[in-house]
Motif scaffolding. Structure first.
Motif, PDB file in Angstrom:
ATOM      1  N   ALA A  89     -63.358  28.795 -21.829  1.00 11.89           N
ATOM      2  CA  ALA A  89     -63.933  29.190 -20.545  1.00 11.89           C
ATOM      3  C   ALA A  89     -64.628  28.032 -19.827  1.00 11.89           C
ATOM      4  O   ALA A  89     -65.587  28.248 -19.094  1.00 11.89           O
ATOM      5  CB  ALA A  89     -64.900  30.341 -20.763  1.00 11.89           C
TER       6      ALA A  89
ATOM      7  N   ARG B 270     -63.571  26.135 -17.308  1.00 10.80           N
ATOM      8  CA  ARG B 270     -63.459  26.283 -15.844  1.00 10.80           C
ATOM      9  C   ARG B 270     -64.400  27.374 -15.328  1.00 10.80           C
ATOM     10  O   ARG B 270     -65.043  27.220 -14.298  1.00 10.80           O
ATOM     11  CB  ARG B 270     -62.020  26.601 -15.429  1.00 10.80           C
ATOM     12  N   TYR B 271     -64.503  28.459 -16.068  1.00 10.65           N
ATOM     13  CA  TYR B 271     -65.372  29.568 -15.676  1.00 10.65           C
ATOM     14  C   TYR B 271     -66.834  29.123 -15.682  1.00 10.65           C
ATOM     15  O   TYR B 271     -67.574  29.375 -14.725  1.00 10.65           O
ATOM     16  CB  TYR B 271     -65.170  30.760 -16.614  1.00 10.65           C
TER      17      TYR B 271
ATOM     18  N   MET C  18     -67.512  26.902 -12.791  1.00 15.29           N
ATOM     19  CA  MET C  18     -67.627  27.705 -11.576  1.00 15.29           C
ATOM     20  C   MET C  18     -69.001  28.365 -11.506  1.00 15.29           C
ATOM     21  O   MET C  18     -69.655  28.358 -10.464  1.00 15.29           O
ATOM     22  CB  MET C  18     -66.511  28.759 -11.550  1.00 15.29           C
TER      23      MET C  18
ATOM     24  N   ALA D 213     -65.360  33.268  -8.564  1.00 11.79           N
ATOM     25  CA  ALA D 213     -64.302  33.436  -9.571  1.00 11.79           C
ATOM     26  C   ALA D 213     -62.952  33.648  -8.894  1.00 11.79           C
ATOM     27  O   ALA D 213     -61.933  33.119  -9.351  1.00 11.79           O
ATOM     28  CB  ALA D 213     -64.632  34.611 -10.491  1.00 11.79           C
TER      29      ALA D 213
ATOM     30  N   THR E 119     -61.519  30.361  -7.445  1.00 12.78           N
ATOM     31  CA  THR E 119     -61.207  29.344  -8.461  1.00 12.78           C
ATOM     32  C   THR E 119     -60.175  29.828  -9.476  1.00 12.78           C
ATOM     33  O   THR E 119     -59.917  29.147 -10.466  1.00 12.78           O
ATOM     34  CB  THR E 119     -62.483  28.908  -9.217  1.00 12.78           C
TER      35      THR E 119
ATOM     36  N   GLN F  34     -60.495  32.343 -11.491  1.00 13.73           N
ATOM     37  CA  GLN F  34     -61.181  32.765 -12.707  1.00 13.73           C
ATOM     38  C   GLN F  34     -61.549  34.251 -12.700  1.00 13.73           C
ATOM     39  O   GLN F  34     -62.407  34.691 -13.462  1.00 13.73           O
ATOM     40  CB  GLN F  34     -62.447  31.914 -12.904  1.00 13.73           C
TER      41      GLN F  34
ATOM     42  N   VAL G  65     -61.283  35.959 -16.112  1.00 12.24           N
ATOM     43  CA  VAL G  65     -62.343  35.538 -17.024  1.00 12.24           C
ATOM     44  C   VAL G  65     -63.664  36.185 -16.606  1.00 12.24           C
ATOM     45  O   VAL G  65     -64.443  36.639 -17.447  1.00 12.24           O
ATOM     46  CB  VAL G  65     -62.479  33.998 -17.079  1.00 12.24           C
ATOM     47  N   TYR G  66     -63.886  36.273 -15.296  1.00 14.22           N
ATOM     48  CA  TYR G  66     -65.085  36.961 -14.795  1.00 14.22           C
ATOM     49  C   TYR G  66     -65.097  38.401 -15.294  1.00 14.22           C
ATOM     50  O   TYR G  66     -66.114  38.889 -15.783  1.00 14.22           O
ATOM     51  CB  TYR G  66     -65.121  36.926 -13.262  1.00 14.22           C
TER      52      TYR G  66
END
Length: 137
Positions: free
Chosen positions: A46, A48-49, A52, A76, A79, A81, A84-85
């Motif tokens: 995670a 990148r998350y 962000m 999110a 991007t 994401q 993942v959010y």
């Protein structure tokens, strides 16, 4: 960070470093230096998350929860994401109230995403400010 810059958000730190290097004395991020939990984020795939999330900073310690959730969902979304959010978001409200809140968040963000990039960036900045003034965006 390129996705955020394309969305009109200033995301240009000169240094991004792992908090693990700081030991017990955690340093606060600045606009130029970001301290992230990169080791933990890497283990959970995670990075990148978490990067962000570092951009979604309110100017107060206890922002309005709704403002916080819409700002995070928008960031999110722009991007890539969002999944993942969804996995990482923890809601303190459960049951039908949580479902209603999530629907409201998705509606607000969907509406914002239809706006031009400059308007989205202004909305994001305004949401961060209003999230600390007792007003909802």
């Amino acid at each position: 960070m390129a996705d955020l810059r394309k969305s009109g958000i200033d995301a240009n730190p000169s240094l991004v470093t792992d908090r693990m290097l700081d030991g017990r004395k955690q340093k606060s991020s600045t606009s130029h230096t970001w301290y992230l939990d990169l080791s933990a984020a890497d283990r959970s795939k995670a990075v990148r998350y978490e990067t962000m999330r570092s951009v979604v900073k309110f100017p107060c310690a206890s922002p309005d929860p709704f403002a916080q959730m819409v700002a995070l969902r928008w960031a999110a979304s722009v991007t890539g994401q969002g999944d993942v959010y969804d996995k990482n978001s923890k809601r303190t409200v459960t049951g039908s109230a949580a479902t209603k809140t999530e629907q409201q968040i998705r509606t607000v963000v969907a509406d914002v995403l239809t706006e031009p990039i400059a308007a989205q960036a202004n909305w994001f900045k305004r949401t961060l400010t209003l999230g600390c003034s007792g007003s909802q965006s």
